[in-house]
Design a protein around this motif. Sequence first.
Motif, PDB file in Angstrom:
ATOM      1  N   HIS A   1      70.506  18.457   2.395  1.00 16.83           N
ATOM      2  CA  HIS A   1      69.729  19.568   1.873  1.00 16.83           C
ATOM      3  C   HIS A   1      68.289  19.136   1.609  1.00 16.83           C
ATOM      4  CE1 HIS A   1      69.393  23.514   0.084  1.00 16.83           C
ATOM      5  NE2 HIS A   1      68.658  22.972  -0.890  1.00 16.83           N
ATOM      6  N   ALA A   2      68.165  17.961   0.955  1.00 14.23           N
ATOM      7  CA  ALA A   2      66.824  17.448   0.635  1.00 14.23           C
ATOM      8  C   ALA A   2      66.032  17.210   1.917  1.00 14.23           C
ATOM      9  CB  ALA A   2      66.930  16.144  -0.153  1.00 14.23           C
ATOM     10  N   ARG A   3      66.745  16.641   2.923  1.00 17.01           N
ATOM     11  CA  ARG A   3      66.065  16.341   4.176  1.00 17.01           C
ATOM     12  C   ARG A   3      65.554  17.630   4.824  1.00 17.01           C
ATOM     13  NH1 ARG A   3      66.689  15.623   9.420  1.00 17.01           N
ATOM     14  NH2 ARG A   3      68.651  16.749   9.432  1.00 17.01           N
ATOM     15  N   ARG A   4      66.427  18.642   4.811  1.00 22.32           N
ATOM     16  CA  ARG A   4      66.041  19.916   5.402  1.00 22.32           C
ATOM     17  C   ARG A   4      64.834  20.494   4.686  1.00 22.32           C
ATOM     18  NH1 ARG A   4      70.906  22.927   6.286  1.00 22.32           N
ATOM     19  NH2 ARG A   4      71.993  21.992   8.050  1.00 22.32           N
ATOM     20  N   GLY A   5      64.883  20.416   3.353  1.00 19.05           N
ATOM     21  CA  GLY A   5      63.791  20.980   2.555  1.00 19.05           C
ATOM     22  C   GLY A   5      62.473  20.383   2.968  1.00 19.05           C
ATOM     23  N   ARG A   6      62.475  19.067   3.252  1.00 20.54           N
ATOM     24  CA  ARG A   6      61.230  18.399   3.590  1.00 20.54           C
ATOM     25  C   ARG A   6      60.810  18.728   5.021  1.00 20.54           C
ATOM     26  NH1 ARG A   6      60.047  12.990   4.873  1.00 20.54           N
ATOM     27  NH2 ARG A   6      62.254  12.685   5.057  1.00 20.54           N
ATOM     28  N   THR A   7      61.812  18.628   5.914  1.00 18.05           N
ATOM     29  CA  THR A   7      61.448  18.803   7.313  1.00 18.05           C
ATOM     30  C   THR A   7      61.085  20.239   7.641  1.00 18.05           C
ATOM     31  OG1 THR A   7      63.763  19.027   7.862  1.00 18.05           O
ATOM     32  CG2 THR A   7      62.760  16.865   8.190  1.00 18.05           C
ATOM     33  N   ALA A   8      61.476  21.154   6.774  1.00 18.36           N
ATOM     34  CA  ALA A   8      61.128  22.539   7.034  1.00 18.36           C
ATOM     35  C   ALA A   8      59.618  22.693   7.132  1.00 18.36           C
ATOM     36  CB  ALA A   8      61.673  23.434   5.937  1.00 18.36           C
ATOM     37  N   HIS A   9      58.902  21.835   6.411  1.00 21.54           N
ATOM     38  CA  HIS A   9      57.452  21.950   6.426  1.00 21.54           C
ATOM     39  C   HIS A   9      56.801  20.924   7.327  1.00 21.54           C
ATOM     40  CE1 HIS A   9      58.028  24.687   3.156  1.00 21.54           C
ATOM     41  NE2 HIS A   9      58.706  23.759   2.502  1.00 21.54           N
ATOM     42  N   THR A  10      57.573  19.918   7.730  1.00 19.42           N
ATOM     43  CA  THR A  10      56.983  18.848   8.511  1.00 19.42           C
ATOM     44  C   THR A  10      57.374  18.996   9.964  1.00 19.42           C
ATOM     45  OG1 THR A  10      57.305  17.471   6.588  1.00 19.42           O
ATOM     46  CG2 THR A  10      56.681  16.369   8.618  1.00 19.42           C
ATOM     47  N   ALA A  11      56.382  19.202  10.809  1.00 21.50           N
ATOM     48  CA  ALA A  11      56.669  19.312  12.229  1.00 21.50           C
ATOM     49  C   ALA A  11      56.755  17.926  12.848  1.00 21.50           C
ATOM     50  CB  ALA A  11      55.591  20.127  12.927  1.00 21.50           C
ATOM     51  N   VAL A  12      55.864  17.049  12.385  1.00 20.50           N
ATOM     52  CA  VAL A  12      55.771  15.717  12.960  1.00 20.50           C
ATOM     53  C   VAL A  12      55.614  14.718  11.838  1.00 20.50           C
ATOM     54  CG1 VAL A  12      54.337  14.200  14.351  1.00 20.50           C
ATOM     55  CG2 VAL A  12      54.652  16.558  15.053  1.00 20.50           C
ATOM     56  N   GLU A  13      56.359  13.638  11.904  1.00 19.84           N
ATOM     57  CA  GLU A  13      56.169  12.592  10.903  1.00 19.84           C
ATOM     58  C   GLU A  13      56.164  11.232  11.585  1.00 19.84           C
ATOM     59  OE1 GLU A  13      58.628  12.909   7.527  1.00 19.84           O
ATOM     60  OE2 GLU A  13      57.586  11.278   6.510  1.00 19.84           O
ATOM     61  N   LEU A  14      55.102  10.487  11.361  1.00 19.53           N
ATOM     62  CA  LEU A  14      55.014   9.126  11.872  1.00 19.53           C
ATOM     63  C   LEU A  14      54.981   8.204  10.680  1.00 19.53           C
ATOM     64  CD1 LEU A  14      52.049   9.660  14.346  1.00 19.53           C
ATOM     65  CD2 LEU A  14      54.426   9.451  14.963  1.00 19.53           C
ATOM     66  N   SER A  15      55.834   7.164  10.676  1.00 17.65           N
ATOM     67  CA  SER A  15      55.687   6.189   9.611  1.00 17.65           C
ATOM     68  C   SER A  15      55.667   4.790  10.167  1.00 17.65           C
ATOM     69  CB  SER A  15      56.783   6.368   8.558  1.00 17.65           C
ATOM     70  OG  SER A  15      58.009   6.511   9.190  1.00 17.65           O
ATOM     71  N   GLY A  16      54.611   4.089   9.799  1.00 18.25           N
ATOM     72  CA  GLY A  16      54.431   2.703  10.209  1.00 18.25           C
ATOM     73  C   GLY A  16      54.444   2.513  11.713  1.00 18.25           C
ATOM     74  N   VAL A  17      53.910   3.481  12.444  1.00 18.31           N
ATOM     75  CA  VAL A  17      54.016   3.412  13.897  1.00 18.31           C
ATOM     76  C   VAL A  17      52.992   2.451  14.498  1.00 18.31           C
ATOM     77  CG1 VAL A  17      53.633   4.692  16.024  1.00 18.31           C
ATOM     78  CG2 VAL A  17      55.050   5.669  14.223  1.00 18.31           C
ATOM     79  N   GLY A  18      53.487   1.554  15.329  1.00 18.54           N
ATOM     80  CA  GLY A  18      52.614   0.648  16.077  1.00 18.54           C
ATOM     81  C   GLY A  18      53.024   0.658  17.529  1.00 18.54           C
ATOM     82  N   LYS A  19      52.054   0.398  18.391  1.00 13.76           N
ATOM     83  CA  LYS A  19      52.381   0.342  19.820  1.00 13.76           C
ATOM     84  C   LYS A  19      51.616  -0.802  20.451  1.00 13.76           C
ATOM     85  CE  LYS A  19      53.903   1.589  23.865  1.00 13.76           C
ATOM     86  NZ  LYS A  19      55.330   1.581  24.207  1.00 13.76           N
ATOM     87  N   THR A  20      52.343  -1.717  21.068  1.00 13.58           N
ATOM     88  CA  THR A  20      51.726  -2.835  21.760  1.00 13.58           C
ATOM     89  C   THR A  20      52.133  -2.782  23.217  1.00 13.58           C
ATOM     90  OG1 THR A  20      51.900  -4.135  19.749  1.00 13.58           O
ATOM     91  CG2 THR A  20      51.479  -5.346  21.783  1.00 13.58           C
ATOM     92  N   PHE A  21      51.153  -2.874  24.098  1.00 11.33           N
ATOM     93  CA  PHE A  21      51.446  -2.919  25.530  1.00 11.33           C
ATOM     94  C   PHE A  21      51.498  -4.367  25.976  1.00 11.33           C
ATOM     95  CE2 PHE A  21      49.386   1.250  25.155  1.00 11.33           C
ATOM     96  CZ  PHE A  21      50.363   2.042  25.730  1.00 11.33           C
ATOM     97  N   GLY A  22      52.518  -4.712  26.723  1.00 10.24           N
ATOM     98  CA  GLY A  22      52.618  -6.067  27.260  1.00 10.24           C
ATOM     99  C   GLY A  22      53.034  -7.061  26.188  1.00 10.24           C
TER     100      GLY A  22
ATOM    101  N   GLY B   1      52.803 -11.521  24.967  1.00 13.95           N
ATOM    102  CA  GLY B   1      52.084 -12.795  25.111  1.00 13.95           C
ATOM    103  C   GLY B   1      50.587 -12.617  24.970  1.00 13.95           C
ATOM    104  N   THR B   2      49.847 -13.405  25.738  1.00  8.90           N
ATOM    105  CA  THR B   2      48.391 -13.409  25.574  1.00  8.90           C
ATOM    106  C   THR B   2      47.761 -12.123  26.088  1.00  8.90           C
ATOM    107  OG1 THR B   2      48.294 -14.597  27.658  1.00  8.90           O
ATOM    108  CG2 THR B   2      48.075 -15.915  25.665  1.00  8.90           C
ATOM    109  N   GLY B   3      48.419 -11.472  27.052  1.00 10.08           N
ATOM    110  CA  GLY B   3      47.837 -10.263  27.628  1.00 10.08           C
ATOM    111  C   GLY B   3      48.143  -9.008  26.829  1.00 10.08           C
ATOM    112  N   ALA B   4      48.820  -9.159  25.676  1.00  7.39           N
ATOM    113  CA  ALA B   4      49.254  -7.976  24.939  1.00  7.39           C
ATOM    114  C   ALA B   4      48.074  -7.215  24.356  1.00  7.39           C
ATOM    115  CB  ALA B   4      50.211  -8.390  23.829  1.00  7.39           C
ATOM    116  N   VAL B   5      48.152  -5.904  24.434  1.00  9.80           N
ATOM    117  CA  VAL B   5      47.124  -5.051  23.831  1.00  9.80           C
ATOM    118  C   VAL B   5      47.790  -4.225  22.750  1.00  9.80           C
ATOM    119  CG1 VAL B   5      45.503  -3.175  24.226  1.00  9.80           C
ATOM    120  CG2 VAL B   5      45.917  -4.855  26.030  1.00  9.80           C
TER     121      VAL B   5
END
Lengths: 297, 267
Positions: free
Chosen positions: B11-32, B34-38
């Motif tokens: 119920h609590a989860r629904r209550g929150r998500t009803a207003h939240t379309a998108v939620e990102l938490s602690g999102v990181g993205k690394t391509f590649g 070793g040394t070539g990683a971006v």
Amino acid sequence: MPPELVERQGGSSTDDSAKALAGLDALDTPTVNRVPWWRRASSSVLPPVVALVLIVVIWQVVWASAVLPEFKLPAPMAVWDSFLTIVADGSIWSILWTSISRAFLGFAIALVIATPLGLLVAKVPVVRSAIGPLLSGLQSLPSVAWVPAAVLWFGLTDATIYFVVLLGSVPSIANGLVAGIDQIPPILPRVGRVLGARGLASARHVLLPAALPGYLAGCKQGWAFSWRSLMAAEIIAAGPALGIGLGAYLKNGSDFNDIAAVFSAVLLILVVGIGIELLVFRPLERRVLRARGLALS
Amino acid sequence: MTTSIESEIEHARRGRTAHTAVELSGVGKTFGTGTGAVTALRGIDLRVAHGEFLCLLGASGCGKSTLLNLLSGLEEPTTGTVSVNTARPSFMFQEAALMPWLTAARNVELPLQLAGQGRGARRERARELLELVRLDGVGDKRPHELSGGMRQRVSLARALAAATSTDGSAQGGAPGLLLMDEPFAALDAITRDVLQGELLRVWEATGTTVVFVTHDVREAVRLSQRVVLLSSRPGTVVREWSVDEHGPELHDEITGRLRQVITSHAA
Ligand SMILES: Nc1ncnc2c1ncn2[C@@H]1O[C@H](COP(=O)(O)OP(=O)(O)O)[C@@H](O)[C@H]1O
Ligand SMILES: [Mg+2]
């Protein structure tokens, strides 16, 4: 509804915006110049007809000047008479039917083999590195080179003919499809994925239609190769089990030193080859390219 | 006992998500690796409410497109979680990227077709959407017969179709999520200006959630309710502004801040 929008977008400004948009659309829409059909026809039909007439006239003049003996260069009228003979005795229909039906059947089998083959080569990296170069190499190998081997394997039968035709046309069609797929702008499959196309749906709704122009070009070339290979096979591998096609008719003319028949056979081969291209492939290609705004002038 | 706790949590989860379309938490993205990683993105926390219009602002290469790709599911985050509580997100790119072999109307129908909708319903919906972007009557034209601005509007109609296509019951524009990656950047200034107004009108009419990427401060301020400024390499959230709460000086403030971010990268 976000409240501040109501202020930003009053009723009149929405109207204004609609009008501005309509104006922009009217100004920016690319204009198409439609050339009337008769002018298009005259500009595409007239030049080749004039060229043809010129060639016949030159031929007639060279023949009349008698620099070449009669058994090497026949008069245009002699070739025409030779052609009329096979029309008169009706054998022209069986000759044409024998060759054209073979070419079509061979081409159809080639399509069935080459299409999945091309898809595999284009989409599976291992397959591409394994047989991609071979496929391109086969394209430059004249398929006549296979006739002697085919005769040894299959004898003087239809199998020999189809084998040679397939080796001539399959590589072209498959390579055409590979090129078509390689040339798809990468944004299109991405968009397809975002819109929900996966696996087979992606192949059917995005990949294949996007690759169609390249595939058609491959088919056109494949047809030319299959016609060419068929003639080579029919000329070299003549025998009672094979019936008389255009190639055999040409070979017979040569065997009887009948230069007029040889010329009429060569011209017929040319006319059929060009005719199929003009009647089948050209309109198809035109339609496909025109629908995409890739004009074919 | 456990069931009641679970249902409470639910119920609590629904209550929150009803207003939240998108939620990102602690999102990181690394391509590649070793040394070539971006590392394109790091530690992004972001929530977008249903029906909100959010602008992601940042210099070239700061990871804006990467962030949208994560939201659309085209890519997976290296760290953190991405949750999207809307119908399938749909995407608009800088190019219209219409299928050149399909007419405008068939382009709009494509996502509906892929979702398995019947032909009649599909046609009707495509007609509605083309009307919404003021393109009634050009449904039979091919992309190459349309101007850049018209193509981009067909693309918008298609994205709206995709955003509401997930189930056949989604009628008349159930709110979806529209991801827009510099959709007007390739258009001339006049067309861009008119289309920005059009986008606001369409957003208002459909109630979709919009995440709009741009590197144009003016565009961000004009369109969105909230502007999020990203730094570059790795992309992190520098600051965000609520557009309503600020006066006309907001444009200069954001520009100044963006300039600082860019200057900090000077060698
Ligand atoms: N597929 C990829 N592989 C490697 N690096 C990538 C890839 N996609 C993006 N990057 C890098 O991630 C960074 C952010 O890219 P992008 O999200 O496209 O930036 P923006 O859209 O803000 O201009 C850039 O430095 C880019 O080089
Ligand atoms: Mg980008």
